[in-house]
Every structure is written in structure tokens, then in C-alpha cells.
Design a protein around this motif. Structure first.
Motif, PDB file in Angstrom:
ATOM      1  N   ILE A  41       1.044  -1.314   0.090  1.00 37.99           N
ATOM      2  CA  ILE A  41      -0.150  -0.017  -0.041  1.00 37.99           C
ATOM      3  C   ILE A  41       0.846   1.115  -0.087  1.00 37.99           C
ATOM      4  CG2 ILE A  41      -1.834   1.175   1.240  1.00 37.99           C
ATOM      5  CD1 ILE A  41      -2.830  -1.471   0.253  1.00 37.99           C
ATOM      6  N   LYS A  42       0.544   2.033  -0.780  1.00 38.38           N
ATOM      7  CA  LYS A  42       1.508   3.298  -0.842  1.00 38.38           C
ATOM      8  C   LYS A  42       0.574   4.601  -0.728  1.00 38.38           C
ATOM      9  CE  LYS A  42       4.369   1.417  -4.668  1.00 38.38           C
ATOM     10  NZ  LYS A  42       4.682   1.689  -6.073  1.00 38.38           N
ATOM     11  N   ILE A  43       1.106   5.347   0.320  1.00 34.67           N
ATOM     12  CA  ILE A  43       0.401   6.769   0.608  1.00 34.67           C
ATOM     13  C   ILE A  43       1.199   7.669   0.096  1.00 34.67           C
ATOM     14  CG2 ILE A  43      -0.451   8.092   2.638  1.00 34.67           C
ATOM     15  CD1 ILE A  43      -0.935   5.579   4.100  1.00 34.67           C
ATOM     16  N   ASP A  44       0.943   8.296  -0.932  1.00 32.56           N
ATOM     17  CA  ASP A  44       1.776   9.656  -1.357  1.00 32.56           C
ATOM     18  C   ASP A  44       0.911  10.904  -1.297  1.00 32.56           C
ATOM     19  OD1 ASP A  44       4.041   7.804  -2.459  1.00 32.56           O
ATOM     20  OD2 ASP A  44       2.592   7.128  -3.348  1.00 32.56           O
ATOM     21  N   PHE A  45       1.735  11.943  -0.818  1.00 30.59           N
ATOM     22  CA  PHE A  45       1.199  13.261  -0.848  1.00 30.59           C
ATOM     23  C   PHE A  45       2.223  14.334  -1.060  1.00 30.59           C
ATOM     24  CE2 PHE A  45       2.184  12.157   3.545  1.00 30.59           C
ATOM     25  CZ  PHE A  45       3.066  13.227   4.053  1.00 30.59           C
ATOM     26  N   THR A  46       1.894  15.529  -1.344  1.00 31.36           N
ATOM     27  CA  THR A  46       2.789  16.651  -1.787  1.00 31.36           C
ATOM     28  C   THR A  46       1.886  17.900  -1.227  1.00 31.36           C
ATOM     29  OG1 THR A  46       1.962  17.334  -3.846  1.00 31.36           O
ATOM     30  CG2 THR A  46       4.104  15.673  -3.715  1.00 31.36           C
ATOM     31  N   ALA A  47       2.640  18.922  -0.690  1.00 33.58           N
ATOM     32  CA  ALA A  47       2.213  19.870  -0.048  1.00 33.58           C
ATOM     33  C   ALA A  47       2.939  21.202  -0.446  1.00 33.58           C
ATOM     34  CB  ALA A  47       1.846  19.888   1.346  1.00 33.58           C
ATOM     35  N   ASN A  48       2.374  22.377  -0.094  1.00 36.30           N
ATOM     36  CA  ASN A  48       3.250  23.563  -0.237  1.00 36.30           C
ATOM     37  C   ASN A  48       3.921  23.909   1.070  1.00 36.30           C
ATOM     38  OD1 ASN A  48       1.123  24.865   1.196  1.00 36.30           O
ATOM     39  ND2 ASN A  48       0.373  25.973  -0.509  1.00 36.30           N
ATOM     40  N   GLU A  49       4.532  25.058   1.037  1.00 39.93           N
ATOM     41  CA  GLU A  49       5.204  25.405   2.481  1.00 39.93           C
ATOM     42  C   GLU A  49       4.328  25.767   3.459  1.00 39.93           C
ATOM     43  OE1 GLU A  49       7.547  28.548   1.544  1.00 39.93           O
ATOM     44  OE2 GLU A  49       9.036  27.660   0.313  1.00 39.93           O
ATOM     45  N   VAL A  50       3.064  26.051   3.334  1.00 38.08           N
ATOM     46  CA  VAL A  50       2.056  26.097   4.382  1.00 38.08           C
ATOM     47  C   VAL A  50       1.266  25.188   4.816  1.00 38.08           C
ATOM     48  CG1 VAL A  50       2.154  28.725   3.997  1.00 38.08           C
ATOM     49  CG2 VAL A  50       0.381  27.282   3.107  1.00 38.08           C
ATOM     50  N   GLY A  51       1.535  24.230   4.107  1.00 41.16           N
ATOM     51  CA  GLY A  51       0.841  22.841   4.357  1.00 41.16           C
ATOM     52  C   GLY A  51      -0.431  22.560   3.749  1.00 41.16           C
ATOM     53  N   TYR A  52      -0.683  23.347   2.679  1.00 37.27           N
ATOM     54  CA  TYR A  52      -1.607  22.933   1.795  1.00 37.27           C
ATOM     55  C   TYR A  52      -1.357  21.723   0.899  1.00 37.27           C
ATOM     56  CZ  TYR A  52      -5.236  23.324  -1.695  1.00 37.27           C
ATOM     57  OH  TYR A  52      -6.454  22.944  -2.797  1.00 37.27           O
TER      58      TYR A  52
END
Length: 681
Positions: A41-52
Motif C-alpha cells: 500500500i502506498k500513501i503519497d502526498f505533496t504540499a506547499n510550504e504552508v501545509g496545503y
């Protein structure tokens, strides 16, 4: 694109028991993947500097969602095809199809990009999409044949309103997943099951404090048993989980260790194809078909084994971890009574700590939830009891407070019986008493000889401490005329004799000071079928009397009196007469020289089975020293015993301590009975 509608409204879905925590919601999608036979199972996420969050997805390499069954999966909200989930905690996790709607807790849209293998062998791909505003509806995008021959599903989440990257990229989130999936990843470790968070494997082992695997055969079935102890609490109750050959739960049962020991967080997983045929029933009645239930004999034997196994793990946990913490707490809070810094007191404290640990292992409730005064009371009581020869009564007292199993009683009994300190305590008291007795005799004989007589002073001590002449003798009578003396002796041998016999001898009123006879007989060296009874008569003389001709003749009269009595002249009896005085004259010393060839120290006359010995008080005290060198020589904890005796004012001289070596204290009783071979008694 094709639009589908479930049989329920959006309000019905929202009120159906969906997760209320983002971690729980994400876990549902992970379980859906494992339910679809995924191994990764892969959990992938990206976000900007403020956490969005820009992108967030959960993907798996499972079987995918077959579009032919779409109306039975996404279309029937409360009836999922995955009716036998891996779920461990009791939430539905795919069993009823609610997990796919969990996204509504933190975002407005979810899209499933899924690939499955069709019946004709082709790999087909299509998308499913659900919007929070129309959660009762879902859309499928046209199916296409894909060249990517890899099953799997990726759930892509969009339009977030209650999720930021810091909630996903933190230790709390990973610990939650480790607690939720640790058991499942552990059971599938040979198959390399993984959860990857941004390509980094979840370290589920951080939540497992202990693990143990073993297999046992019962009949034609093999049961693989996996025990896990968790670092943290995982629920209000702990279970045996019975899994079939596909590692799917067939049944669960509370362990019997849910409330006994604090912090013993555990789960036990039992895998076997036996549970492929298992059908749990509300009543434990035998089933009529080929399946099994709780009343099956194999299942009952299995439960007995599991209970015994978990009990051993619990005791191991308490003994190795909780008991040490309890001892540390007791030291910190000054619960223990005062112990000196000498070696003996250190051993006493160690003994007390070991008994407390064992009691705690057998029954932790004894020491739980006690106030400091209560703890001091029970520890102080144990310490007092362990310092006596009644230490084994601890077992009965504990058994009256909490019911012990047979195994617990045996284990605790062995601890109380085998502790070395009990031997040391008994031995120190034993030696202390003997050294004091000898010191008193030395005082009477050497320092107070003007005031000492044999009958009122010396004899009163000797008759209670006849071990000075040999541990093997039993005191029959002291300071009695021979008529009483010999009848006492006779009654000692013939316990059924009722009427004393008259002794027709003019010397019958003569009074030897002490009469001692051996308790048991020895093998006759010339005939192994016979035994020899050894007897001893001691004539003590006041310190002012020198042993000479007169004293020797007095003992000879005793000897002749016994020879002439037909009741005591059997050749299977031996008689030893011992004269003890402050000094020996030259006549007695010459008799010693005359008997020297016989190799028996202090012997002055030997006729048939009769022997006469003469010695000084100093000789007797030297014999004591030699015997107790022989005893102390065999002590394992010689330094501890010597130190404790010195604490009591008893100083062994250098000559005695030169003989000290090591041997097990468990042989004390035999050691005390042994004597140097060159001594006559």
C-alpha cells in the motif's frame, strides 16, 4: 461517462457510522487494499510550504475493482463483496462498503483509478468518481484495455477542507498506522507486505514490545501461533484471533488475561486451515455437518494450550519488566526495611526482592493499587517471615488472599524452598549458638574454675549440647544412677517395655555424668548382614581435677558393670567411655602411648568391644574447632557467614579461616553429620 445511484440518500450514508477521524478514514482505504489481496500500500502526498496539500493518493497492487461487479460493490452501500475482511478492530473496513465514503471527512472528491484482469485475460482500466455533494451517486468513466499488465487501484483525493500535510507527516499518524496494521504486517512479514509513506516503509515494529511464534500439531491440523505484546494499549479487551488459511478472521475470543496485569497489552493470532471449516455458534453444541465450532475437542485443547502459553508470557513480562519496576519504586519510596551494608544484609534484601518478584509474577494484584503505608506493611511482614524457619508459610498466606493455581503454588513453593539465604540464615544461627556454648564452657573451665563444678555447671551445659561428643549420638539420660540410666537406655531401645527392671549390683547407684547412645546403627565391617550399635558414656570432671589413676579406675568399674549385665553384653554393641578433665597425669599419657598402634587419638584402653578415652578440656575444644573447620570449609558463602558471625561478636581465628573453601549450602545437613575420619567420636 456513466452515472450510478446507490439505493440510499446522502443523509443515510452520512449517518451510517462513517469514521469521524481522518486517521481512521485513511485506514479504511488501506484495509480495502489489503482486502483486495494487495501486498503493498502506498500513501503519497505533496504540499506547499504552508501545509496545503496539492496531491494525496492511496494506491495498492491488489486485484482491482471488476467493473462487472460494480453494481454489487459501489451500487449496494451496505452489502460489500468483501464480507470477510482482514479488519481487526471491529469497524467494517470493506465488509459493508462504507470505507469508500470516508473521504467525505476531509475532502470533497475521490476518484478510483483501477485496473483488473478480466475473465478473458485482458487487463482493463477505468475510473470511478464520487463527489461529497452527491455522495449517493458515483460515476464510472469508460473502460479501456491497458498495456500495463498490473492489477491495482489508486484512490486520488481532491479539494481538501480538513486535512493539511502536517497531519500526515508526523509521528502520531505513523504510530496510529503501526498500531492499526502492525499485527497484519507482522503476520505477513514472510510475504514482504508493506505500507509506504512517500516511499518510506512504515516501521510497525516500534509498537511491538515482544513477539513469539511457534507451531503446534493437533490431529491432522497445524496451528501457527503468533503472540504480540504491544507497547501501548490497543483496546479495552484482548483477544485470540482465529484466522483461516487466507489469514481472514473466522472467530475471536477474549483471552483470560484482560484485567489481571496492568500494561500487559497483547494479542494472539492463530492461523490454520482448521478455521476454513469453522462456524462459530452462540451455543457450544456440536455441529452436525463437517464444520467445527467452539465445542470441538481440538478447539478446546487449543484453548488450553493458548491459556498456558499466554500465562507464561505474562509471568515473563511481569518478572522481567514489571517486577523490576516495582522494586525500583519500592527503593525510591523507602518501602523496604533498613538493611546494613554488609554482605549478609545485602543477601537478605536480595532474597526479599526475589520473593516479592515471584509473588508479583504469580499474582500481581497483591501489590497493585497499594498506598505507601500498605506497601510498607506487606513488605515488612514478608521480611519478618522470611527471616524465620516459617518462610514457606508465605504460600499459605498468599493462597488465603488470592486463589493460586496448582502451577502457581508449585512455582512459588520452589522459590521459597530453594533460596540460598534460608540456608545461610539457619547456618549462621546454628554456628552462633555453638560458638557461644563453647565460649561459656571455656569461661567456666579456664577462668572460673575455682567456682565451677561438673554437676551444677558444666554438666548442665553438656547435657543440652551433646554434639560436642558427636552429632550421631542421642541423649538418653544424664546424671542418673545406673539403674535408672540403664532402664532409660533399655526403654529407648525397646519402646514397648513398661516395667523397669531391678539391677542386682552393688555399684548400681554410682552416677556417670552423661550417657549418650547413637540414634542409628552402622554396618558391621566384618559381616555386612549385621549392624553395630554404638554407645557412649562421658565422665566429666571439675576443672580442679587432674585425670589420673583414680578417675581411670572409676571408668573401669562402669565398664565392668556393663560387661556383667547380660542385657548389654552383645558383641553387636560397642561402648566408648570418655574421661574429660583439665589435665592428664603421666600415667594416663603413658596409656595413650601404649595404645598408639591402634591409631585412635585419646584411646587409653581397648578390650573387645569396649574402649576408654581420656582427654583434656582443651582437647575437646580443639575437636570442636576441627569439626567446624570441616563444616565451614564446605560453605559456598563463607565470607558472608564469617562476616555475619563477626557482626554478632564471634571471631573465627586465622587458623580456622585458612581452611575455608566453597561448596553448595544445600548440602548443609549432610555436612553437619559428617566428621573428620581421624576423630574417635
Amino acid at each position: 461517462m456513466k452515472k450510478h445511484t446507490t439505493k440510499l440518500t446522502s443523509k443515510s450514508i452520512e449517518g451510517s457510522g462513517l469514521p469521524t477521524d481522518y486517521k481512521r478514514a485513511i485506514a479504511e482505504y488501506i484495509w480495502n487494499g489489503f482486502d483486495a489481496n494487495a501486498s503493498i500500500i502506498k500513501i503519497d502526498f505533496t504540499a506547499n510550504e504552508v501545509g496545503y496539500i496539492h496531491n494525496f493518493s492511496i494506491s495498492d497492487n491488489g486485484t482491482g475493482i471488476n467493473i462487472a461487479n460494480i453494481s454489487e460493490t459501489f451500487g449496494n452501500f451496505m452489502v460489500s463483496l468483501k464480507t470477510n475482511s482482514f479488519s481487526e478492530t471491529g469497524f467494517v473496513k470493506g465488509k459493508k462498503g462504507k470505507g469508500r465514503y470516508s473521504f467525505s471527512l476531509f475532502c470533497n472528491k475521490a476518484k478510483w483509478d483501477t485496473t483488473f484482469k478480466s475473465d478473458d485475460g485482458r487487463f482493463l482500466n477505468y475510473n470511478i468518481q464520487i463527489n461529497k455533494d452527491e455522495i449517493q451517486n458515483f460515476e464510472t468513466i469508460d473502460t479501456v484495455i491497458t498495456k500495463n499488465k498490473q492489477n491495482g487501484t489508486e484512490v486520488i483525493f481532491e479539494d481538501f477542507f480538513a486535512l493539511t500535510s502536517d497531519l500526515l507527516d508526523n509521528e502520531d499518524f505513523e504510530n496510529y498506522l503501526a498500531n492499526e496494521f502492525g499485527w497484519f504486517l507482522y503476520l505477513n512479514k514472510e510475504r514482504d507486505y508493506k505500507i509506504l509513506i512517500n516511499k518510506h516503509p512504515l516501521n510497525y515494529k516500534t509498537v511491538i514490545a515482544d513477539s513469539d511464534d511457534h507451531e503446534i500439531p493437533f490431529g491432522k491440523f497445524i496451528f501457527k501461533i503468533s503472540f504480540l505484546r504491544w507497547n501501548e494499549k490497543i483496546g479495552d479487551k484482548y483477544y485470540y484471533y482465529f484466522l483461516n488459511s487466507n489469514k481472514k478472521e473466522a472467530y475471536r475470543k477474549h483471552t483470560s488475561f484482560n484485567n489481571k496485569t496492568a500494561d500487559f497489552h497483547h494479542s494472539v493470532y492463530i492461523e490454520s486451515d482448521y478455521f476454513d471449516l469453522f462456524k462459530a455458534t452462540k451455543n457450544d453444541h456440536p455441529v452436525l455437518d463437517d464444520s467445527f465450532n467452539q465445542s470441538n475437542p481440538t478447539f478446546k485443547v487449543l484453548i488450553d494450550h493458548l491459556n498456558e502459553f499466554v500465562s507464561s508470557k505474562e509471568k515473563e513480562f511481569v518478572r522481567n519488566l514489571k517486577a523490576d519496576a516495582l522494586i525500583e519504586k519500592y527503593n525510591r519510596n523507602s518501602i523496604f526495611p533498613f538493611f546494613s551494608n554488609n554482605k549478609y544484609d545485602k543477601l537478605r534484601k536480595e532474597d526479599l526482592e526475589n520473593v516479592i518478584k515471584e509473588l508479583y509474577s504469580v499474582q500481581p494484584k497483591i501489590f497493585q493499587n497499594l498506598s505507601i503505608p500498605q506497601s510498607k506493611t506487606i513488605v515488612g511482614f514478608l521480611n519478618l517471615l522470611l527471616d524465620t524457619d516459617q518462610r514457606e508459610h508465605v504460600l499459605n498466606i498468599v493462597d488465603n488472599v488470592v486463589k493460586l493455581s496448582d502451577a502457581d503454588r508449585l512455582e512459588l513453593s520452589n522459590v521459597l524452598k530453594t533460596t540460598k539465604l534460608s540456608h545461610i540464615t539457619s547456618l549462621v544461627k546454628f554456628l552462633e549458638n555453638r560458638f557461644k556454648i563453647v565460649d561459656i564452657l571455656k569461661l567456666l573451665v579456664f577462668d572460673l574454675k575455682k567456682f565451677t563444678d561438673e554437676r551444677n555447671h558444666v554438666q548442665n551445659i553438656i547435657e543440652d549440647n551433646y554434639w560436642l561428643f558427636g552429632e550421631q549420638y542421642h541423649l538418653v539420660s544424664a546424671d542418673k544412677n545406673f539403674e535408672i540410666l540403664l532402664n532409660n537406655y533399655y526403654s529407648h531401645l525397646e519402646k514397648n517395655k513398661k516395667k523397669p527392671e531391678k539391677i542386682d549390683n552393688k555399684n548400681k547407684l554410682q552416677r556417670p555424668d552423661i550417657f549418650i547412645s547413637r540414634k542409628s546403627e552402622i554396618i558391621d565391617g566384618s559381616d555386612p548382614d549385621l549392624t553395630i550399635e554404638e554407645n557412649i558414656i562421658v565422665e566429666l570432671k571439675r576443672p580442679s581435677v587432674i585425670i589420673g589413676t583414680e578417675q581411670f579406675q572409676q571408668v573401669e568399674r562402669y565398664l565392668r558393670f556393663i560387661i556383667e549385665d547380660e542385657r548389654f553384653n552383645s558383641v553387636t554393641r560397642t561402648w566408648k567411655f570418655i574421661l574429660v578433665g583439665i589435665k592428664l597425669d603421666e600415667y594416663i599419657k603413658d596409656l595413650h602411648v601404649n595404645q598408639k598402634e591402634k591409631g585412635k587419638k585419646y584411646l587409653i584402653q581397648s578390650i573387645k568391644n569396649y574402649e576408654i578415652y581420656a582427654m583434656t578440656w582443651d582437647d575437646l575444644f580443639r575437636i570442636f574447632t576441627i569439626k567446624h573447620k570441616h563444616l565451614i570449609d564446605k560453605l559456598e558463602f563463607k565470607s558472608v557467614v564469617i562476616e555475619e558471625l563477626e557482626q554478632k561478636g564471634i571471631n573465627l581465628n586465622k587458623e580456622a579461616t585458612d581452611f575455608l573453601t566453597k561448596i553448595a549450602l544445600s548440602k548443609n545437613e549432610k555436612i553437619i553429620a559428617d566428621e573428620p575420619d581421624d576423630l574417635p567420636f
